[in-house]
Design a protein around this motif. Structure first.
Motif, PDB file in Angstrom:
ATOM      1  N   ASP A  98       0.768  -1.316  -0.011  1.00  0.00           N
ATOM      2  CA  ASP A  98       0.092   0.059   0.049  1.00  0.00           C
ATOM      3  C   ASP A  98       0.731   1.158  -0.081  1.00  0.00           C
ATOM      4  O   ASP A  98       0.649   2.386  -0.667  1.00  0.00           O
ATOM      5  CB  ASP A  98      -0.784  -0.057   1.229  1.00  0.00           C
ATOM      6  CG  ASP A  98      -1.975  -0.815   1.189  1.00  0.00           C
ATOM      7  OD1 ASP A  98      -2.352  -1.154  -0.273  1.00  0.00           O
ATOM      8  OD2 ASP A  98      -2.784  -1.076   2.022  1.00  0.00           O
ATOM      9  N   HIS A 122       1.261   0.943  -4.253  1.00  0.00           N
ATOM     10  CA  HIS A 122      -0.227   1.593  -4.581  1.00  0.00           C
ATOM     11  C   HIS A 122       0.085   3.199  -4.162  1.00  0.00           C
ATOM     12  O   HIS A 122      -0.501   3.916  -4.716  1.00  0.00           O
ATOM     13  CB  HIS A 122      -1.176   0.874  -3.980  1.00  0.00           C
ATOM     14  CG  HIS A 122      -1.244  -0.332  -4.148  1.00  0.00           C
ATOM     15  ND1 HIS A 122      -1.415  -0.967  -5.491  1.00  0.00           N
ATOM     16  CD2 HIS A 122      -1.146  -1.666  -3.319  1.00  0.00           C
ATOM     17  CE1 HIS A 122      -1.320  -2.539  -5.473  1.00  0.00           C
ATOM     18  NE2 HIS A 122      -1.036  -2.776  -4.188  1.00  0.00           N
ATOM     19  N   ARG A 176      -0.995   4.724  -1.817  1.00  0.00           N
ATOM     20  CA  ARG A 176      -2.037   5.447  -1.496  1.00  0.00           C
ATOM     21  C   ARG A 176      -2.561   5.728  -0.030  1.00  0.00           C
ATOM     22  O   ARG A 176      -3.684   6.318   0.384  1.00  0.00           O
ATOM     23  CB  ARG A 176      -3.344   4.599  -2.185  1.00  0.00           C
ATOM     24  CG  ARG A 176      -3.340   3.157  -1.500  1.00  0.00           C
ATOM     25  CD  ARG A 176      -4.566   2.348  -2.157  1.00  0.00           C
ATOM     26  NE  ARG A 176      -4.420   1.027  -1.729  1.00  0.00           N
ATOM     27  CZ  ARG A 176      -4.966  -0.049  -2.293  1.00  0.00           C
ATOM     28  NH1 ARG A 176      -5.535   0.028  -3.406  1.00  0.00           N
ATOM     29  NH2 ARG A 176      -4.635  -1.188  -1.990  1.00  0.00           N
TER      30      ARG A 176
END
Ligand code: DGT
Length: 230
Positions: A188, A192, A194
């Protein structure tokens, strides 16, 4: 490791001086971070700062890493406070050579490990709040700059097997679910992107292979790692 000279001439200059760079290697438990450091430690112009895990295993005679695994609800705050301190010490440590290579960072301690302990209910909200205020204040004050993160990406099953094989005694009770969660938190954060700020560029290497093959991967990426860190 093969000696590699001439890095200095490839590094960018600022006001006529070569800049200094900090590269940090991240990845799940047993992803091969120490082997990465070991491989590059003899490289000209590189100084390696090892993870302070041995300090966590012996704080004035006490092993707070072991205590955290035995009773996380009681010992997480103690360990994370000490991890945060020892990581900060590594970030601010003055650097003699142009490239500083460090294992883990104050960021993964907070974004992966503290996050996990809090999310899983092992660290109460108030302890999390205190650690978070310390973390934010430290970053406002000291910055802890990084130029490149090398992310050693693995599957939880592979690192689970390695942990069983290497037999570090504190780690023998780690369940695969813990590694899965830590894996997701690293993904994450770094893939990603994010959830938390990513402090610099990220180079991801597939680290699921045996050491011999990983040495080839490291060598193939040497230039990218050493010269792209700006
Ligand atoms: P490597 O070379 O990739 O095999 O790396 P390791 O597994 O020697 O190093 P690392 O940092 O992944 O983990 C060392 C041990 O310390 C491991 O049992 C996990 C634990 N650990 C590392 N950082 C933290 C942290 O911030 N909080 C907690 N709770 N545990 C941590």
């Amino acid at each position: 490791a093969v000696l590699f000279t001439g890095i200095m001439s490839a590094l960018p200059k600022k006001n006529g001086h070569h800049q200094k760079f900090t590269i940090c290697v991240e990845g799940n438990i047993a992803s091969g971070k120490t082997s990465f450091l070991e491989y590059f430690k003899d490289t000209h112009d590189v100084e390696v700062i090892e993870e302070p895990v041995n300090k966590w295993r012996n704080v004035q005679g006490g092993n707070i890493l072991a205590k955290m695994y035995e009773d996380p609800t009681r010992w997480s705050l103690t360990l994370q406070t000490y991890v945060q301190l020892t990581m900060l010490q590594n970030h601010v440590k003055s650097q003699e050579k142009p490239i500083k290579l460090m294992e883990r960072s104050i960021y993964s301690a907070k974004y992966c490990f503290v996050e996990n302990l809090h999310n899983s209910g092992k660290m109460p909200d108030l302890e999390f709040a205190v650690l978070s205020e310390w973390f934010d204040w430290i970053l406002d004050f000291h910055k802890c700059p990084l130029d490149l993160i090398v992310y050693l990406q693995t599957t939880p099953e592979i690192v689970y097997d390695r942990i069983k094989k290497r037999q570090r005694k504190e780690e023998q009770t780690i369940p695969i679910e813990y590694l899965q969660t830590l894996h997701n938190l690293h993904e994450d954060w770094l893939i990603h992107q994010r959830k938390f700020p990513v402090p610099c560029k990220v180079l991801t290497l597939d680290a699921n292979y045996e050491l011999d093959y990983m040495h080839k991967v490291f060598e193939e990426n040497r230039k990218k790692i050493m010269c792209d860190s700006g």
